[in-house]
Design an enzyme around this catalytic site. Structure first.
Site, PDB file in Angstrom:
ATOM      1  N   ARG A 104      -7.743  11.483  -8.213  1.00 41.24           N
ATOM      2  CA  ARG A 104      -8.931  10.760  -7.785  1.00 41.24           C
ATOM      3  C   ARG A 104     -10.076  11.718  -7.455  1.00 41.24           C
ATOM      4  O   ARG A 104     -11.238  11.431  -7.732  1.00 41.24           O
ATOM      5  CB  ARG A 104      -8.571   9.915  -6.561  1.00 41.24           C
ATOM      6  CG  ARG A 104      -9.721   9.163  -5.972  1.00 41.24           C
ATOM      7  CD  ARG A 104      -9.210   8.191  -4.921  1.00 41.24           C
ATOM      8  NE  ARG A 104     -10.297   7.437  -4.359  1.00 41.24           N
ATOM      9  CZ  ARG A 104     -11.034   7.859  -3.327  1.00 41.24           C
ATOM     10  NH1 ARG A 104     -10.777   9.012  -2.773  1.00 41.24           N
ATOM     11  NH2 ARG A 104     -12.021   7.113  -2.876  1.00 41.24           N
ATOM     12  N   CYS A 137      32.402  17.208  32.913  1.00 42.71           N
ATOM     13  CA  CYS A 137      30.971  17.069  32.646  1.00 42.71           C
ATOM     14  C   CYS A 137      30.495  15.623  32.882  1.00 42.71           C
ATOM     15  O   CYS A 137      31.064  14.674  32.340  1.00 42.71           O
ATOM     16  CB  CYS A 137      30.725  17.461  31.201  1.00 42.71           C
ATOM     17  SG  CYS A 137      29.007  17.414  30.735  1.00 42.71           S
ATOM     18  N   LYS A 176       0.876  -1.182   0.000  1.00 42.60           N
ATOM     19  CA  LYS A 176       0.000   0.000   0.000  1.00 42.60           C
ATOM     20  C   LYS A 176       0.903   1.220   0.000  1.00 42.60           C
ATOM     21  O   LYS A 176       1.485   1.598   1.014  1.00 42.60           O
ATOM     22  CB  LYS A 176      -0.927   0.015   1.210  1.00 42.60           C
ATOM     23  CG  LYS A 176      -1.907   1.181   1.123  1.00 42.60           C
ATOM     24  CD  LYS A 176      -3.099   1.018   2.024  1.00 42.60           C
ATOM     25  CE  LYS A 176      -4.194   2.012   1.701  1.00 42.60           C
ATOM     26  NZ  LYS A 176      -3.799   3.391   1.825  1.00 42.60           N
TER      27      LYS A 176
END
Ligand code: IVH
Length: 692
Positions: free
Chosen positions: A144, A453, A123
């Site tokens: 369409r 860090c 699809k």
């Protein structure tokens, strides 16, 4: 000029050749002719048609692009309505079985009757088009619309290379081929990259498309055919509209599968995955196989379609309202959903990269519940203009990190004072408070507190312990993970505070390994300045730069306190490296870590600074223009500057060399006027090699 009779013959031969090669290239993906040869044939045909305009036909390969800009599209009433398909929303195997059960019931089949034969298709996620061919020539393409009335988009559809302008082989008087116009993902990305360039160049009416389907729909409904031609579309055939009966000269195809093969023979692409299946079990297997393949396909699909193969059975099954009883779309989990942005946070990665992340109202997408989606970087976040409170489209495809695709118009159209603030990247790391910097030419901000860090802790330790750095044997991934997670190491120096008892108490740690690690840690304390410097993991300071710095300065303090200018005197150090070193040592946290490491006993022989030798290209000025074959302009600049040269933006009498690449423009002209030496990339690399 060719005589008319010769032209007729040659045009026919060329058209046939071009059609064949375009089909091999665009539909079968098996080109036989180099592009340049194809172009030659194409140009020859164009020339002949220009000499004999009356011989130019609408189905000529030259007639894909052209035509006037339209005011609007004419309406088209479909000869046969364009139906839609019932969608099966149960995305598990149950969806396929339910369809088979319904079909069997409608056909009145006994439980022990043979399985029903189906065709399984993909699809496609694009838009449906009806293509009308009369005597084999494309005469009309229509959308369409509402199923009864669509729009005439023939001009734009002619630009789709995969759609034949004339059917191959024997053609019936009338046939309408139906299928999906779509955009491949790579074509979509390339189109959006071009769109971004246009926007960056100030073209206000341009936009970036949110997904391939929208881009395809936009292209099909584009009033200017020249723009449509620039938006690469593809096509798959899957069905039919009006078609001449076998008695009228149409093909005799008793099944959907036969029709697909017939359409393929006429020159249309039909998805290679299309397959016949017997009964529910094989439908389920197809759904599963394609589900696994889905992310590797070059285009989007949102499910598969099952169709009863026999047209006779299709007729018996008929329709309910606008949907055939003989077909169903069996979906997959949607890869895009709409949700709301609750906050925008900045996350710091293992290497210090700062990433803006949208915190979302939980939404089920791509098979999982998503609450975070990346906004990639500051530029992307600002381009998409995502604000707190906005409704956004979130995409998650396969294992890829979920991302915010874009903001819904209902949100972005709100007045600015009714929306959250525009995103800006913090200038300090949200984890450790060190400066966050974005280097020239880079899209990412990075935390400069590499040693301190918490986000970068694991990475920093692993780098420090690597063979080419402090070479601490036995300190691998798993162990570092454990040590950091158990908060046994906060900062690098904590490594040297780990005793035997702590180590031996860890998971999967034998006494012997603990003893070995303690010894390795002790041994690593005696090192070299270059290894230590490399081990700090300063951005852009690789092993060889660390060696150069060590031999140039001799002492660590000299490096830590050097100005950018002083750093630039080091062999191979350019402005980017110099700036990176400076920012690193400007962070008090990083300096503190270095001091602590020394206090733990790390030591190396310190020497005197090397004699200052001027850099080989000191005093020379270069200008770079055009596109170089291998290096980017920034890379070339960095290399020249590292060798001491100045890189200027414009050519003057003081310029020593112009480095010219492809499409060099006015700067090259100026250099030639002034008699400045012009070299190419290879020439530049030679100068760098012989002088450095
Ligand atoms: S058949 C009578 N086959 O899905 C059935 N449709 O709602 C007519 N689509 O508008 C459609 N892939 O755009 C069919 N393999 C496929 C399809 C497909 C995508 C789209 C088509 C249609 C919608 C159905």
């Amino acid at each position: 000029m060719a005589t008319r009779a010769d032209a007729v013959r040659e045009i026919a031969a060329l058209s046939e050749q071009l059609r064949r090669h375009a089909h091999l290239y665009y539909v079968l993906d098996a080109p036989e002719l180099p592009d340049a040869e194809y172009d030659k044939l194409f140009q020859r045909l164009q020339q002949l048609e220009a000499e004999h305009p009356d011989l130019r036909t609408p189905d000529s390969p030259t007639q894909r692009v052209g035509g006037a800009v339209l005011d609007g599209f004419a309406k088209v009433r479909h000869k046969l309505p364009m139906l839609s398909i019932r969608t099966e929303t149960d995305i598990t195997a149950g969806g396929a079985s339910a369809f088979d059960t319904r079909v069997r019931k409608e056909l009145g089949l006994a439980p022990d009757a043979a399985p029903v034969e189906y065709v399984c298709e993909l699809k496609f996620d694009g838009l449906a088009i009806n293509l009308r061919y009369e005597s084999g020539v494309l005469v009309q393409a229509a959308t369409r619309g509402d199923g009864e009335i669509g729009e005439d988009v023939t001009q734009n559809i002619r630009t789709v290379q995969q759609i034949p302008l004339r059917l191959h082989g024997a053609a019936p008087p009338v046939v309408e081929v139906r299928g999906e116009v779509y955009m491949r993902r790579d074509d979509f990305e390339a189109l959006n990259a071009r769109q971004r360039d246009k926007i960056a160049a100030g073209q206000k009416n341009e936009k970036v498309f949110v997904n391939p389907r929208n881009a395809a729909a936009g292209a099909v409904r584009q009033l200017d055919p020249a723009i449509a031609a620039d938006r690469p579309l593809s096509f798959f055939a899957y069905g039919l509209g009006e078609v001449s009966s076998p008695a009228e000269g149409g093909p005799d195809c008793p099944t959907q599968f036969d029709w697909l093969q017939q359409m393929h023979a006429w020159g249309f692409p039909v998805a290679a995955q299309t397959q016949r299946a017997s009964g529910a079990e094989q439908l389920i297997a197809f759904h599963e196989t394609i589900g696994r393949l889905r992310d590797t396909l070059p285009y989007d699909i949102d499910g598969v379609v099952y169709k009863v193969d026999s047209l006779e059975l299709q007729r018996r099954l008929g329709f309910v309202s606008r949907e055939p009883r003989w077909a169903v779309a069996h979906k997959y989990a949607a890869q895009e959903q709409v949700t709301e942005v609750q906050a925008i946070e900045v996350q710091v990665g293992r290497t210090g990269k700062l990433t803006p992340v949208a915190k979302l109202a939980p939404v089920f997408v791509g098979g999982v519940t998503v609450t975070n989606a990346t906004l990639h970087n500051e530029d992307e976040a600002r381009r998409k203009d995502v604000r707190v409170g906005d409704r956004v489209i979130v995409r998650r495809a396969g294992d890829v990190i979920p991302e915010v695709v874009g903001v819904l118009p209902e949100s972005s159209a709100r007045p600015d004072d009714q929306r959250g603030p525009v995103f800006t990247m913090p200038r300090r790391c949200p984890v450790c408070g060190s400066d966050a910097l974005r280097e020239e030419g880079e899209v990412d901000y990075r935390c400069t507190g590499g040693l301190y860090c918490a986000a970068q802790r694991k990475e920093a330790i692993l780098h420090f312990a690597a063979r080419r750095a402090l070479d601490i044997e036995g300190l691998g991934d798993r162990l570092v993970e454990q040590l950091v997670d158990a908060v046994l190491i906060r900062v690098l120096p904590d490594l040297y505070r780990l005793g035997f008892t702590t180590l031996a108490g860890l998971d999967r740690m034998a006494d012997k390994s603990a003893k070995n690690l303690v010894a390795a840690l002790e041994a690593s304390k005696k090192t070299t300045l270059a290894r230590f410097l490399f081990g700090l993991g300063i951005r852009h300071v690789g092993e060889s730069t660390a060696k150069d710095l060590a031999s140039h300065f001799g002492r660590l303090d000299g490096i830590m306190n050097a100005t950018e200018e002083e750093l630039l005197e080091v062999h191979d150090v350019g402005p980017i490296v110099a700036k990176s070193l400076r920012t690193f040592f400007d962070q008090p946290h990083n300096r503190e870590v270095v001091e602590q490491l020394r206090a733990c006993g790390l030591n190396w022989p310190e020497g005197e600074p090397a004699a200052r030798v001027p850099k080989p290209l000191a005093g020379k000025t270069f200008v770079i223009t055009g596109t170089l074959p291998n290096l980017s302009r920034d890379e070339a600049k960095e290399r020249l500057e590292a060798a001491g040269a100045k890189v200027a933006g414009s050519v003057s009498k003081k310029t020593d060399y112009v480095v010219a690449g492809a499409e060099a423009g006015s700067k090259l002209d100026k250099a030639q006027q002034l008699g400045v030496a012009v070299i190419d990339e290879a020439g530049m690399l030679e100068i760098l090699q012989t002088t450095v």
